[in-house]
Design a protein around this motif. Sequence first.
Motif, PDB file in Angstrom:
ATOM      1  N   ASP A  56      26.729  -6.151   5.394  1.00  0.00           N
ATOM      2  CA  ASP A  56      27.119  -5.465   6.624  1.00  0.00           C
ATOM      3  C   ASP A  56      27.866  -4.169   6.342  1.00  0.00           C
ATOM      4  O   ASP A  56      27.617  -3.143   6.974  1.00  0.00           O
ATOM      5  CB  ASP A  56      28.004  -6.383   7.472  1.00  0.00           C
ATOM      6  CG  ASP A  56      27.252  -7.599   7.992  1.00  0.00           C
ATOM      7  OD1 ASP A  56      26.064  -7.455   8.295  1.00  0.00           O
ATOM      8  OD2 ASP A  56      27.856  -8.679   8.088  1.00  0.00           O
ATOM      9  N   LEU A  57      28.790  -4.222   5.397  1.00  0.00           N
ATOM     10  CA  LEU A  57      29.651  -3.061   5.144  1.00  0.00           C
ATOM     11  C   LEU A  57      28.927  -1.926   4.432  1.00  0.00           C
ATOM     12  O   LEU A  57      29.112  -0.758   4.762  1.00  0.00           O
ATOM     13  CB  LEU A  57      30.866  -3.492   4.321  1.00  0.00           C
ATOM     14  CG  LEU A  57      31.972  -4.227   5.086  1.00  0.00           C
ATOM     15  CD1 LEU A  57      32.928  -4.906   4.112  1.00  0.00           C
ATOM     16  CD2 LEU A  57      32.741  -3.261   5.977  1.00  0.00           C
ATOM     17  N   ALA A  58      28.105  -2.265   3.450  1.00  0.00           N
ATOM     18  CA  ALA A  58      27.434  -1.226   2.661  1.00  0.00           C
ATOM     19  C   ALA A  58      26.107  -0.789   3.269  1.00  0.00           C
ATOM     20  O   ALA A  58      25.549   0.225   2.866  1.00  0.00           O
ATOM     21  CB  ALA A  58      27.206  -1.714   1.235  1.00  0.00           C
ATOM     22  N   GLY A  59      25.604  -1.565   4.236  1.00  0.00           N
ATOM     23  CA  GLY A  59      24.324  -1.219   4.828  1.00  0.00           C
ATOM     24  C   GLY A  59      23.158  -1.422   3.890  1.00  0.00           C
ATOM     25  O   GLY A  59      22.120  -0.757   4.018  1.00  0.00           O
ATOM     26  N   CYS A  60      23.297  -2.349   2.940  1.00  0.00           N
ATOM     27  CA  CYS A  60      22.223  -2.609   1.972  1.00  0.00           C
ATOM     28  C   CYS A  60      21.277  -3.669   2.524  1.00  0.00           C
ATOM     29  O   CYS A  60      21.498  -4.227   3.598  1.00  0.00           O
ATOM     30  CB  CYS A  60      22.815  -3.049   0.638  1.00  0.00           C
ATOM     31  SG  CYS A  60      23.858  -4.521   0.744  1.00  0.00           S
ATOM     32  N   ASP A  61      20.228  -3.960   1.769  1.00  0.00           N
ATOM     33  CA  ASP A  61      19.242  -4.939   2.210  1.00  0.00           C
ATOM     34  C   ASP A  61      19.562  -6.356   1.740  1.00  0.00           C
ATOM     35  O   ASP A  61      19.137  -7.331   2.367  1.00  0.00           O
ATOM     36  CB  ASP A  61      17.850  -4.539   1.705  1.00  0.00           C
ATOM     37  CG  ASP A  61      17.413  -3.203   2.277  1.00  0.00           C
ATOM     38  OD1 ASP A  61      17.411  -3.065   3.513  1.00  0.00           O
ATOM     39  OD2 ASP A  61      17.104  -2.291   1.486  1.00  0.00           O
ATOM     40  N   ALA A  62      20.273  -6.475   0.648  1.00  0.00           N
ATOM     41  CA  ALA A  62      20.658  -7.782   0.118  1.00  0.00           C
ATOM     42  C   ALA A  62      21.834  -7.593  -0.833  1.00  0.00           C
ATOM     43  O   ALA A  62      22.104  -6.470  -1.272  1.00  0.00           O
ATOM     44  CB  ALA A  62      19.487  -8.458  -0.602  1.00  0.00           C
ATOM     45  N   ALA A  63      22.512  -8.686  -1.134  1.00  0.00           N
ATOM     46  CA  ALA A  63      23.670  -8.587  -2.027  1.00  0.00           C
ATOM     47  C   ALA A  63      23.818  -9.866  -2.826  1.00  0.00           C
ATOM     48  O   ALA A  63      23.329 -10.936  -2.432  1.00  0.00           O
ATOM     49  CB  ALA A  63      24.952  -8.315  -1.230  1.00  0.00           C
ATOM     50  N   THR A  64      24.494  -9.738  -3.955  1.00  0.00           N
ATOM     51  CA  THR A  64      24.750 -10.887  -4.812  1.00  0.00           C
ATOM     52  C   THR A  64      26.197 -10.861  -5.282  1.00  0.00           C
ATOM     53  O   THR A  64      26.864  -9.825  -5.254  1.00  0.00           O
ATOM     54  CB  THR A  64      23.842 -10.883  -6.055  1.00  0.00           C
ATOM     55  OG1 THR A  64      24.131  -9.714  -6.832  1.00  0.00           O
ATOM     56  CG2 THR A  64      22.380 -10.895  -5.676  1.00  0.00           C
ATOM     57  N   GLY A  65      26.638 -12.011  -5.729  1.00  0.00           N
ATOM     58  CA  GLY A  65      27.939 -12.106  -6.374  1.00  0.00           C
ATOM     59  C   GLY A  65      27.814 -13.042  -7.557  1.00  0.00           C
ATOM     60  O   GLY A  65      27.115 -14.067  -7.474  1.00  0.00           O
ATOM     61  N   ALA A  66      28.461 -12.695  -8.660  1.00  0.00           N
ATOM     62  CA  ALA A  66      28.383 -13.524  -9.866  1.00  0.00           C
ATOM     63  C   ALA A  66      29.742 -13.562 -10.540  1.00  0.00           C
ATOM     64  O   ALA A  66      30.382 -12.524 -10.711  1.00  0.00           O
ATOM     65  CB  ALA A  66      27.328 -12.993 -10.835  1.00  0.00           C
ATOM     66  N   LEU A  67      30.179 -14.767 -10.884  1.00  0.00           N
ATOM     67  CA  LEU A  67      31.424 -14.951 -11.609  1.00  0.00           C
ATOM     68  C   LEU A  67      31.101 -15.473 -13.002  1.00  0.00           C
ATOM     69  O   LEU A  67      30.226 -16.331 -13.172  1.00  0.00           O
ATOM     70  CB  LEU A  67      32.325 -15.955 -10.884  1.00  0.00           C
ATOM     71  CG  LEU A  67      32.620 -15.689  -9.408  1.00  0.00           C
ATOM     72  CD1 LEU A  67      33.566 -16.748  -8.858  1.00  0.00           C
ATOM     73  CD2 LEU A  67      33.188 -14.301  -9.205  1.00  0.00           C
ATOM     74  N   PHE A  68      31.807 -14.949 -13.991  1.00  0.00           N
ATOM     75  CA  PHE A  68      31.573 -15.316 -15.380  1.00  0.00           C
ATOM     76  C   PHE A  68      32.888 -15.688 -16.046  1.00  0.00           C
ATOM     77  O   PHE A  68      33.935 -15.109 -15.736  1.00  0.00           O
ATOM     78  CB  PHE A  68      30.964 -14.142 -16.162  1.00  0.00           C
ATOM     79  CG  PHE A  68      29.623 -13.695 -15.683  1.00  0.00           C
ATOM     80  CD1 PHE A  68      28.465 -14.135 -16.305  1.00  0.00           C
ATOM     81  CD2 PHE A  68      29.512 -12.828 -14.608  1.00  0.00           C
ATOM     82  CE1 PHE A  68      27.220 -13.716 -15.859  1.00  0.00           C
ATOM     83  CE2 PHE A  68      28.270 -12.398 -14.157  1.00  0.00           C
ATOM     84  CZ  PHE A  68      27.123 -12.845 -14.787  1.00  0.00           C
ATOM     85  N   VAL A  84      14.824 -11.574  -3.698  1.00  0.00           N
ATOM     86  CA  VAL A  84      14.652 -10.460  -4.621  1.00  0.00           C
ATOM     87  C   VAL A  84      15.957 -10.152  -5.344  1.00  0.00           C
ATOM     88  O   VAL A  84      15.975  -9.941  -6.566  1.00  0.00           O
ATOM     89  CB  VAL A  84      14.132  -9.213  -3.873  1.00  0.00           C
ATOM     90  CG1 VAL A  84      14.134  -7.998  -4.795  1.00  0.00           C
ATOM     91  CG2 VAL A  84      12.728  -9.458  -3.340  1.00  0.00           C
ATOM     92  N   ALA A  85      17.057 -10.135  -4.601  1.00  0.00           N
ATOM     93  CA  ALA A  85      18.365  -9.878  -5.210  1.00  0.00           C
ATOM     94  C   ALA A  85      18.741 -10.994  -6.184  1.00  0.00           C
ATOM     95  O   ALA A  85      19.272 -10.735  -7.275  1.00  0.00           O
ATOM     96  CB  ALA A  85      19.428  -9.748  -4.125  1.00  0.00           C
ATOM     97  N   GLU A  86      18.451 -12.224  -5.810  1.00  0.00           N
ATOM     98  CA  GLU A  86      18.735 -13.359  -6.700  1.00  0.00           C
ATOM     99  C   GLU A  86      17.959 -13.234  -8.007  1.00  0.00           C
ATOM    100  O   GLU A  86      18.489 -13.476  -9.092  1.00  0.00           O
ATOM    101  CB  GLU A  86      18.378 -14.665  -5.999  1.00  0.00           C
ATOM    102  CG  GLU A  86      18.704 -15.913  -6.810  1.00  0.00           C
ATOM    103  CD  GLU A  86      18.390 -17.184  -6.044  1.00  0.00           C
ATOM    104  OE1 GLU A  86      18.906 -18.247  -6.424  1.00  0.00           O
ATOM    105  OE2 GLU A  86      17.613 -17.122  -5.068  1.00  0.00           O
ATOM    106  N   GLU A  87      16.696 -12.826  -7.898  1.00  0.00           N
ATOM    107  CA  GLU A  87      15.868 -12.651  -9.089  1.00  0.00           C
ATOM    108  C   GLU A  87      16.394 -11.510  -9.960  1.00  0.00           C
ATOM    109  O   GLU A  87      16.426 -11.621 -11.192  1.00  0.00           O
ATOM    110  CB  GLU A  87      14.430 -12.362  -8.668  1.00  0.00           C
ATOM    111  CG  GLU A  87      13.460 -12.209  -9.825  1.00  0.00           C
ATOM    112  CD  GLU A  87      12.046 -11.903  -9.366  1.00  0.00           C
ATOM    113  OE1 GLU A  87      11.188 -11.679 -10.237  1.00  0.00           O
ATOM    114  OE2 GLU A  87      11.824 -11.870  -8.138  1.00  0.00           O
TER     115      GLU A  87
END
Length: 260
Positions: A56-68, A84-87
């Motif tokens: 919503d904030l960035a106006g992108c098509d998809a988003a991901t988050g990853a913790l390491f 697609v973003a997950e891949e």
Amino acid sequence: MTRPVPPTGHENRASPTAAWDLADETASLLADVAVQLHRQPGVGNALRAAVGHLVDLAGCDAATGALFARRRWRLHTSVATGAVAEEADAHQVRLREGPAFTVMRERTSVVVPDAVTDVRWPRWRALIAPAGVRAAVAVPLDLGTHLTGVVTAYWTGAGRPGPDAVEAAELLALHASIGLTVARESTTLREAIDARHRIGVAQGILMERYGLSAQQAFDVLRRYSRDNNVKLGQVAREVVETRSLPGWAAGPTNRPPSGP
């Protein structure tokens, strides 16, 4: 949460009033994000909420988050809002290459204005460009000494990340870092309380079955944990579930040894 059409380039900055309205609206959205993140039970839910707000904030098509895990960058938790973003993130983890890993190495935001022509990660680019990824913004999460993380905004259509999208992603990452840290601390505290309770219950079971004192029962649990290289909390869980110390039968002739 509904977001107004995001600005592209500098076209919405011509009017000071428009800029003020945009800043005020962004601040309001971020305040809502902060409240929502603090309401999430657990790290996974908080991360999922954060990437949803990032779209919503960035106006992108998809988003991901990853913790390491900081040690060897072993994947701890990952979420995505689209296949697609997950891949795209999965290819990064497998190859150990891509904007997210550059973010973790350099601890700064990375912008991919055109994934088709970007030459920084050739193996990753060769896999994600045919899948439809056209641009990305990856931003670091500050999560303390044990975990590190990245949130990434992906564009798969005609849109591209402008300065406002990058700024929005960085502001979101700041709020997400705080929310995730609180969620992790709360989870750790709950786990510690639950483990201590299980240990107490396991002590009671050993006291009743083997006629031990409270201290003797605790010493037995601790010694079994040490000798078998099993965490004390896991030993207690097994005792609670089986009503016996693993490998010992009830009865005076099978009384487990006490002491360190």
